[in-house]
Design a protein around this motif. Structure first.
Motif, PDB file in Angstrom:
ATOM      1  N   ILE A  84      30.043 -17.317  73.919  1.00  0.00           N
ATOM      2  CA  ILE A  84      30.397 -18.705  73.630  1.00  0.00           C
ATOM      3  C   ILE A  84      29.994 -18.967  72.183  1.00  0.00           C
ATOM      4  CG2 ILE A  84      29.939 -21.132  74.177  1.00  0.00           C
ATOM      5  CD1 ILE A  84      31.473 -19.628  76.401  1.00  0.00           C
ATOM      6  N   TRP A  85      30.988 -19.242  71.371  1.00  0.00           N
ATOM      7  CA  TRP A  85      30.759 -19.572  69.961  1.00  0.00           C
ATOM      8  C   TRP A  85      31.281 -20.983  69.722  1.00  0.00           C
ATOM      9  CZ3 TRP A  85      33.259 -14.455  67.877  1.00  0.00           C
ATOM     10  CH2 TRP A  85      32.335 -13.393  68.017  1.00  0.00           C
ATOM     11  N   TRP A  86      30.473 -21.825  69.109  1.00  0.00           N
ATOM     12  CA  TRP A  86      30.881 -23.204  68.840  1.00  0.00           C
ATOM     13  C   TRP A  86      31.428 -23.857  70.108  1.00  0.00           C
ATOM     14  CZ3 TRP A  86      29.103 -25.582  64.797  1.00  0.00           C
ATOM     15  CH2 TRP A  86      28.764 -24.832  63.667  1.00  0.00           C
ATOM     16  N   THR A  87      30.726 -23.670  71.196  1.00  0.00           N
ATOM     17  CA  THR A  87      31.026 -24.237  72.515  1.00  0.00           C
ATOM     18  C   THR A  87      32.415 -23.853  73.038  1.00  0.00           C
ATOM     19  OG1 THR A  87      31.822 -26.380  71.711  1.00  0.00           O
ATOM     20  CG2 THR A  87      29.458 -26.190  72.149  1.00  0.00           C
ATOM     21  N   GLY A  88      32.844 -22.667  72.718  1.00  0.00           N
ATOM     22  CA  GLY A  88      34.118 -22.185  73.237  1.00  0.00           C
ATOM     23  C   GLY A  88      34.233 -20.679  73.111  1.00  0.00           C
ATOM     24  N   MET A  89      35.355 -20.166  73.536  1.00  0.00           N
ATOM     25  CA  MET A  89      35.577 -18.732  73.457  1.00  0.00           C
ATOM     26  C   MET A  89      35.972 -18.329  72.041  1.00  0.00           C
ATOM     27  SD  MET A  89      39.194 -18.493  75.608  1.00  0.00           S
ATOM     28  CE  MET A  89      38.476 -19.156  77.087  1.00  0.00           C
ATOM     29  N   PRO A  90      35.740 -17.071  71.666  1.00  0.00           N
ATOM     30  CA  PRO A  90      36.153 -16.607  70.344  1.00  0.00           C
ATOM     31  C   PRO A  90      37.663 -16.796  70.157  1.00  0.00           C
ATOM     32  CG  PRO A  90      34.752 -14.968  71.399  1.00  0.00           C
ATOM     33  CD  PRO A  90      35.070 -16.020  72.437  1.00  0.00           C
ATOM     34  N   ALA A  91      38.069 -17.000  68.928  1.00  0.00           N
ATOM     35  CA  ALA A  91      39.480 -17.258  68.625  1.00  0.00           C
ATOM     36  C   ALA A  91      40.399 -16.171  69.168  1.00  0.00           C
ATOM     37  CB  ALA A  91      39.662 -17.399  67.110  1.00  0.00           C
ATOM     38  N   ILE A  92      39.952 -14.920  69.113  1.00  0.00           N
ATOM     39  CA  ILE A  92      40.812 -13.831  69.596  1.00  0.00           C
ATOM     40  C   ILE A  92      41.045 -13.936  71.101  1.00  0.00           C
ATOM     41  CG2 ILE A  92      39.024 -12.071  69.997  1.00  0.00           C
ATOM     42  CD1 ILE A  92      40.990 -10.080  68.557  1.00  0.00           C
ATOM     43  N   MET A  93      40.049 -14.379  71.856  1.00  0.00           N
ATOM     44  CA  MET A  93      40.227 -14.563  73.303  1.00  0.00           C
ATOM     45  C   MET A  93      41.108 -15.775  73.574  1.00  0.00           C
ATOM     46  SD  MET A  93      39.699 -13.483  76.413  1.00  0.00           S
ATOM     47  CE  MET A  93      38.249 -12.433  76.562  1.00  0.00           C
ATOM     48  N   LYS A  94      40.882 -16.853  72.849  1.00  0.00           N
ATOM     49  CA  LYS A  94      41.720 -18.047  73.030  1.00  0.00           C
ATOM     50  C   LYS A  94      43.165 -17.725  72.689  1.00  0.00           C
ATOM     51  CE  LYS A  94      42.592 -22.461  73.762  1.00  0.00           C
ATOM     52  NZ  LYS A  94      44.037 -22.512  73.636  1.00  0.00           N
ATOM     53  N   GLY A  95      43.379 -16.961  71.618  1.00  0.00           N
ATOM     54  CA  GLY A  95      44.735 -16.558  71.253  1.00  0.00           C
ATOM     55  C   GLY A  95      45.367 -15.651  72.301  1.00  0.00           C
ATOM     56  N   TYR A  96      44.551 -14.806  72.914  1.00  0.00           N
ATOM     57  CA  TYR A  96      45.038 -13.953  73.997  1.00  0.00           C
ATOM     58  C   TYR A  96      45.542 -14.827  75.148  1.00  0.00           C
ATOM     59  CZ  TYR A  96      45.012 -10.171  77.485  1.00  0.00           C
ATOM     60  OH  TYR A  96      45.364  -9.266  78.446  1.00  0.00           O
ATOM     61  N   ILE A  97      44.744 -15.815  75.520  1.00  0.00           N
ATOM     62  CA  ILE A  97      45.145 -16.748  76.583  1.00  0.00           C
ATOM     63  C   ILE A  97      46.423 -17.475  76.170  1.00  0.00           C
ATOM     64  CG2 ILE A  97      44.481 -18.821  77.891  1.00  0.00           C
ATOM     65  CD1 ILE A  97      42.743 -16.429  78.676  1.00  0.00           C
ATOM     66  N   ASP A  98      46.453 -18.005  74.951  1.00  0.00           N
ATOM     67  CA  ASP A  98      47.623 -18.748  74.473  1.00  0.00           C
ATOM     68  C   ASP A  98      48.899 -17.915  74.570  1.00  0.00           C
ATOM     69  OD1 ASP A  98      46.026 -20.914  73.783  1.00  0.00           O
ATOM     70  OD2 ASP A  98      46.051 -20.496  71.631  1.00  0.00           O
ATOM     71  N   ARG A  99      48.806 -16.653  74.166  1.00  0.00           N
ATOM     72  CA  ARG A  99      50.006 -15.821  74.092  1.00  0.00           C
ATOM     73  C   ARG A  99      50.334 -15.115  75.404  1.00  0.00           C
ATOM     74  NH1 ARG A  99      50.294 -11.720  69.768  1.00  0.00           N
ATOM     75  NH2 ARG A  99      52.536 -12.014  70.044  1.00  0.00           N
ATOM     76  N   VAL A 100      49.335 -14.601  76.094  1.00  0.00           N
ATOM     77  CA  VAL A 100      49.584 -13.753  77.270  1.00  0.00           C
ATOM     78  C   VAL A 100      49.720 -14.577  78.553  1.00  0.00           C
ATOM     79  CG1 VAL A 100      48.673 -11.844  78.657  1.00  0.00           C
ATOM     80  CG2 VAL A 100      48.443 -11.794  76.158  1.00  0.00           C
ATOM     81  N   PHE A 101      48.931 -15.620  78.702  1.00  0.00           N
ATOM     82  CA  PHE A 101      49.000 -16.454  79.898  1.00  0.00           C
ATOM     83  C   PHE A 101      50.108 -17.495  79.707  1.00  0.00           C
ATOM     84  CE2 PHE A 101      45.009 -15.707  82.477  1.00  0.00           C
ATOM     85  CZ  PHE A 101      44.728 -14.494  81.877  1.00  0.00           C
ATOM     86  N   SER A 102      51.283 -17.014  79.475  1.00  0.00           N
ATOM     87  CA  SER A 102      52.391 -17.865  79.055  1.00  0.00           C
ATOM     88  C   SER A 102      53.101 -18.531  80.239  1.00  0.00           C
ATOM     89  CB  SER A 102      53.392 -17.049  78.240  1.00  0.00           C
ATOM     90  OG  SER A 102      53.908 -15.981  79.007  1.00  0.00           O
ATOM     91  N   TYR A 103      53.858 -19.544  79.878  1.00  0.00           N
ATOM     92  CA  TYR A 103      54.686 -20.252  80.848  1.00  0.00           C
ATOM     93  C   TYR A 103      55.666 -19.260  81.465  1.00  0.00           C
ATOM     94  CZ  TYR A 103      57.898 -23.540  82.962  1.00  0.00           C
ATOM     95  OH  TYR A 103      58.668 -24.220  83.880  1.00  0.00           O
ATOM     96  N   GLY A 104      55.788 -19.314  82.785  1.00  0.00           N
ATOM     97  CA  GLY A 104      56.684 -18.404  83.483  1.00  0.00           C
ATOM     98  C   GLY A 104      56.006 -17.117  83.911  1.00  0.00           C
ATOM     99  N   PHE A 105      54.856 -16.804  83.301  1.00  0.00           N
ATOM    100  CA  PHE A 105      54.093 -15.633  83.714  1.00  0.00           C
ATOM    101  C   PHE A 105      52.821 -16.052  84.455  1.00  0.00           C
ATOM    102  CE2 PHE A 105      50.543 -12.710  82.977  1.00  0.00           C
ATOM    103  CZ  PHE A 105      51.013 -11.617  83.707  1.00  0.00           C
ATOM    104  N   ALA A 106      52.021 -16.906  83.838  1.00  0.00           N
ATOM    105  CA  ALA A 106      50.747 -17.312  84.431  1.00  0.00           C
ATOM    106  C   ALA A 106      50.834 -18.658  85.147  1.00  0.00           C
ATOM    107  CB  ALA A 106      49.654 -17.367  83.366  1.00  0.00           C
ATOM    108  N   TYR A 107      51.816 -19.465  84.789  1.00  0.00           N
ATOM    109  CA  TYR A 107      51.989 -20.774  85.429  1.00  0.00           C
ATOM    110  C   TYR A 107      53.409 -21.252  85.195  1.00  0.00           C
ATOM    111  CZ  TYR A 107      51.993 -22.925  80.834  1.00  0.00           C
ATOM    112  OH  TYR A 107      52.327 -23.279  79.552  1.00  0.00           O
ATOM    113  N   ARG A 108      53.807 -22.240  85.958  1.00  0.00           N
ATOM    114  CA  ARG A 108      55.096 -22.914  85.749  1.00  0.00           C
ATOM    115  C   ARG A 108      55.002 -24.296  86.374  1.00  0.00           C
ATOM    116  NH1 ARG A 108      57.487 -19.381  90.212  1.00  0.00           N
ATOM    117  NH2 ARG A 108      57.608 -20.819  91.957  1.00  0.00           N
ATOM    118  N   TYR A 109      56.034 -25.059  86.209  1.00  0.00           N
ATOM    119  CA  TYR A 109      56.113 -26.383  86.822  1.00  0.00           C
ATOM    120  C   TYR A 109      57.281 -26.411  87.785  1.00  0.00           C
ATOM    121  CZ  TYR A 109      52.846 -27.796  83.236  1.00  0.00           C
ATOM    122  OH  TYR A 109      51.733 -27.886  82.439  1.00  0.00           O
ATOM    123  N   ASP A 110      57.015 -26.805  89.016  1.00  0.00           N
ATOM    124  CA  ASP A 110      58.054 -26.981  90.020  1.00  0.00           C
ATOM    125  C   ASP A 110      58.190 -28.471  90.283  1.00  0.00           C
ATOM    126  OD1 ASP A 110      58.380 -24.243  90.252  1.00  0.00           O
ATOM    127  OD2 ASP A 110      57.121 -24.062  92.036  1.00  0.00           O
TER     128      ASP A 110
END
Length: 190
Positions: A84-110
């Protein structure tokens, strides 16, 4: 069982590296299949681009993102290890979540209702931080961290969180503290 470890720390001799090695060794001793994705070693590009955003809605992602999604699809359990850096995850992990946990793969809206698509997968989160647990408790930061990561990311995407560790005073950890923490990690995978 197939276990994916997603790891983010640039220092190969860090406490987080010890945690990664402990998890990997423990799982292999139990005859699980283990895959480690060391984001710094991979040189993972954490920047979510306009092209990424436009592609996600069309179900088209870059080769790098597609490869990571294949690992996630393969896994029965995912362990996230990062400080935990600056009360959050490192930028590389946050970017991984942003890019990999994408709409249609990790979540969607029905029909306007959010649906996690990673259901049936277990999640373990191992974090270290410099402040004491008491300091985080007094400010409510402990609950904020759980809310933003556990609820806002992991369970949002359908993951079943088995354990979330916050190892405090990591910048002042003694050998005894590290031994106690690794014992707790080993027990979590028993």
């Amino acid at each position: 069982m197939k276990h994916l470890i997603i790891y983010a720390h640039p220092n190969g001799t860090s406490l987080n590296s010890l945690f990664r090695q402990t998890v990997e060794k423990t799982l292999k001793q139990q005859n699980h299949e283990v895959m480690v994705r060391d984001l710094y070693q991979l040189g993972f590009d954490p920047v979510l681009s306009l092209e990424d955003m436009e592609g996600q809605r069309k179900g088209m992602v870059s080769e790098q993102v597609s490869r990571e999604q294949e690992y996630i699809t393969w896994a029965d359990a995912i362990t996230f290890i990062y400080p935990i850096w600056w009360t959050g995850m490192p930028a590389i992990m946050k970017g991984y979540i942003d890019r990999v946990f994408s709409y249609g793969f990790a979540y969607r809206y029905d029909q306007g209702i959010q649906k996690g698509l990673l259901t049936g997968k277990l999640a373990y989160i191992i974090n270290s931080h410099g402040k004491s647990a008491a300091e985080y408790g007094e400010t409510g930061m402990d609950n904020a961290l759980k809310l933003t990561s556990d609820k806002g990311i992991y369970t949002y995407c359908g993951l079943n969180i088995r354990q979330h560790f916050f190892f405090d005073r990591a910048d002042r950890a003694t050998a005894e503290m590290a031994s106690e923490w690794t014992s707790k990690i080993i027990d979590a995978y028993a």
